[in-house]
Design a protein around this motif. Structure first.
Motif, PDB file in Angstrom:
ATOM      1  N   SER A 295      45.138  45.418  32.068  1.00  0.00           N
ATOM      2  CA  SER A 295      45.665  44.135  31.647  1.00  0.00           C
ATOM      3  C   SER A 295      45.886  44.237  30.141  1.00  0.00           C
ATOM      4  CB  SER A 295      44.689  42.999  31.955  1.00  0.00           C
ATOM      5  OG  SER A 295      43.559  43.068  31.099  1.00  0.00           O
ATOM      6  N   VAL A 296      46.692  43.360  29.588  1.00  0.00           N
ATOM      7  CA  VAL A 296      46.945  43.397  28.147  1.00  0.00           C
ATOM      8  C   VAL A 296      45.650  43.175  27.375  1.00  0.00           C
ATOM      9  CG1 VAL A 296      48.127  42.238  26.237  1.00  0.00           C
ATOM     10  CG2 VAL A 296      49.347  42.696  28.353  1.00  0.00           C
ATOM     11  N   ASP A 297      44.824  42.236  27.818  1.00  0.00           N
ATOM     12  CA  ASP A 297      43.572  41.954  27.105  1.00  0.00           C
ATOM     13  C   ASP A 297      42.644  43.158  27.104  1.00  0.00           C
ATOM     14  OD1 ASP A 297      44.398  39.411  26.495  1.00  0.00           O
ATOM     15  OD2 ASP A 297      43.425  38.489  28.235  1.00  0.00           O
TER      16      ASP A 297
ATOM     17  N   ALA B 193      49.198  42.770  41.100  1.00  0.00           N
ATOM     18  CA  ALA B 193      47.783  42.390  41.009  1.00  0.00           C
ATOM     19  C   ALA B 193      47.649  40.897  41.250  1.00  0.00           C
ATOM     20  CB  ALA B 193      47.213  42.771  39.638  1.00  0.00           C
ATOM     21  N   ARG B 194      46.516  40.493  41.793  1.00  0.00           N
ATOM     22  CA  ARG B 194      46.274  39.075  42.069  1.00  0.00           C
ATOM     23  C   ARG B 194      45.826  38.316  40.829  1.00  0.00           C
ATOM     24  NH1 ARG B 194      42.826  39.312  47.777  1.00  0.00           N
ATOM     25  NH2 ARG B 194      44.459  40.304  49.049  1.00  0.00           N
ATOM     26  N   ASP B 195      45.244  39.035  39.883  1.00  0.00           N
ATOM     27  CA  ASP B 195      44.662  38.362  38.722  1.00  0.00           C
ATOM     28  C   ASP B 195      45.588  38.397  37.508  1.00  0.00           C
ATOM     29  OD1 ASP B 195      44.489  41.064  38.418  1.00  0.00           O
ATOM     30  OD2 ASP B 195      42.457  41.061  37.576  1.00  0.00           O
ATOM     31  N   GLY B 196      46.879  38.485  37.708  1.00  0.00           N
ATOM     32  CA  GLY B 196      47.821  38.472  36.593  1.00  0.00           C
ATOM     33  C   GLY B 196      48.504  39.806  36.390  1.00  0.00           C
TER      34      GLY B 196
END
Length: 436
Positions: free
Chosen positions: A359-361, A392-395
């Motif tokens: 993820s970017v974070d 992905a489900r979380d973003g």
């Protein structure tokens, strides 16, 4: 005699009036401040609807007055009958795995009013093939003429050059604008990396109100009004996907289509399905790489080919018979890496140090950069095709292409210092954090 002949076209009328005035093409061009080529093209009918300013200059130079001048100008404005619609080059095979993109881009050009689309991505990802399919859909469904320009084969694209001390547009540009006129037309500029100037398109759009332009390039060109469409590699089956379901992914369908083109009687052994899915994952779903791999399955099984590539990732040359452009997988990646800024190259090297998606974070935390800055860089890498989105489900998550990761590691190894005799080899920056 009122100086009005029974001419059927503006070119014929122009030639009649010039000869009636006793002028050569060169003499009339000089008096009208035009190039002799522009005048010759108008007389030959290659420019169907010249600009009003050009017609006025010629009429002044010929000394036309009254009804004769009115007929001259009206004839120039009259649209010549169109005998045939210009078609794009003929494709040499069906498009596989890009059907949704082709339909969406066609609708954007023909129904949604987009005038300038740039299809960008890594070399070998299939930009030209998709553009060709869009061109044919546009030609067949909307009946538009399509003018296809292979920018890699022309030294200089048409442009409205105006040398010092002269007036009027360049004859080649004038011819192109005249051929398009106010008809709905698709102009495809294939491989237009650094080959299109904003002034060219601005004037073309101004002269041709129904013109649509589709560009293919490795990166956005930064043109006014440019709608950038990044083209990622084909979708690949994820690890652990059921072998039967994996055969329905776009990358696998394309690979099998190329294999059956060489072996029409091919019957796939169920035992080969996992290796075929893994081969598509390893080659990132890149259409050129998949076609190359299919060519070598005449001599190697998918499993043995995968084992060879795992040891030497870039040992996949073009087979003797291929429909796509002959090239080199490494050369396309080298070129893409060479064009990166130092900031982009640092981030790509950081992300390539571990085989995972991010993820970017997560990635920003490892890099020490702010999330907005990191997000911008990842977006730039996505446009260049070196990073792909991961469902992905979380973003939103993303991952570096396998081949790009291999090139980054190879370069990092070449630049790393030799290990000390009494200690372990030094680890590249951030490697420990990335591996955790």
């Amino acid at each position: 005699m009122d100086g009005i002949p029974p001419a059927s076209s503006f070119g014929e009328l122009l030639r009649f009036q010039r000869e009636r005035a006793g002028l050569t093409q060169q003499c009339l061009a000089d008096h009208a401040s035009l190039s002799v080529r522009a005048l010759r093209d108008m007389e030959a009918g290659r420019v169907q609807r010249p600009r009003q300013e050009t017609v006025r200059l010629v009429a002044d130079a010929l000394g036309l007055r009254g009804r004769t001048r009115s007929v001259f100008e009206d004839t120039a404005r009259r649209r010549a009958p169109v005998e045939e619609t210009v078609a794009p080059p003929a494709p040499r095979g069906a498009i596989i795995g890009r059907e949704r993109e082709a339909e969406s881009l066609t609708q954007s050009l023909t129904a949604h009013g987009d005038r300038l689309l740039s299809l960008v991505g890594l070399g070998g990802v299939g930009k030209s093939r998709l553009a060709l399919d869009v061109a044919w859909r546009t030609h067949q469904s909307a009946g538009w003429p399509v003018r296809w320009v292979d920018c890699g084969r022309v030294a200089q694209p048409p442009r409205p050059a105006r040398p010092a001390g002269t007036r009027g547009p360049d004859a080649g540009f004038e011819e192109l604008a005249g051929l398009i006129g106010d008809r709905p037309t698709l102009l495809v500029l294939d491989g237009a990396d650094e080959a299109v100037g904003p002034a060219v398109l601005d004037e073309l759009f101004g002269r041709c109100p129904e013109l649509r332009v589709l560009i293919t390039s490795r990166a956005p060109l930064g043109l006014d009004g440019e709608r950038v469409v990044p083209l990622p590699p084909l979708a690949v089956p994820g690890p652990g996907t059921d072998p039967g379901a994996a055969m329905e992914s776009a990358a696998v369908r394309l690979l099998l289509a190329h294999m059956r083109r060489l072996r029409p009687d091919l019957e796939l052994d169920p035992a080969d399905r996992p290796e075929i899915a893994e081969l598509c994952r390893y080659l990132d779903g890149l259409p050129r790489a998949l076609e190359y791999a299919a060519g070598w399955t005449l001599l190697e099984s998918p499993a043995s080919l995968l084992a060879r590539l795992a040891a030497t990732p870039f040992s996949l040359p073009a087979p003797p018979v291929t429909l796509c452009e002959r090239g080199d997988l490494r050369a396309a990646l080298d070129e893409a890496h060479r064009l990166l800024s130092e900031r982009q190259r640092e981030v790509l090297t950081l992300l390539a140090a571990a085989p995972r998606d991010w993820s970017v974070d997560e990635a920003a935390a490892v890099s020490g950069r702010s999330a907005p800055e990191f997000l911008l860089t990842v977006h730039e890498l996505l446009l260049r095709g070196l990073v792909r989105l991961v469902p992905a489900r979380d973003g939103a998550r993303f991952a570096v292409l396998n081949l790009s990761r291999a090139l980054c590691r190879e370069r990092a190894g070449a630049l790393a210092p030799a290990p000390a005799a009494d200690g372990p080899a030094p680890r590249p920056p951030f490697a420990a954090a990335l591996a955790s």
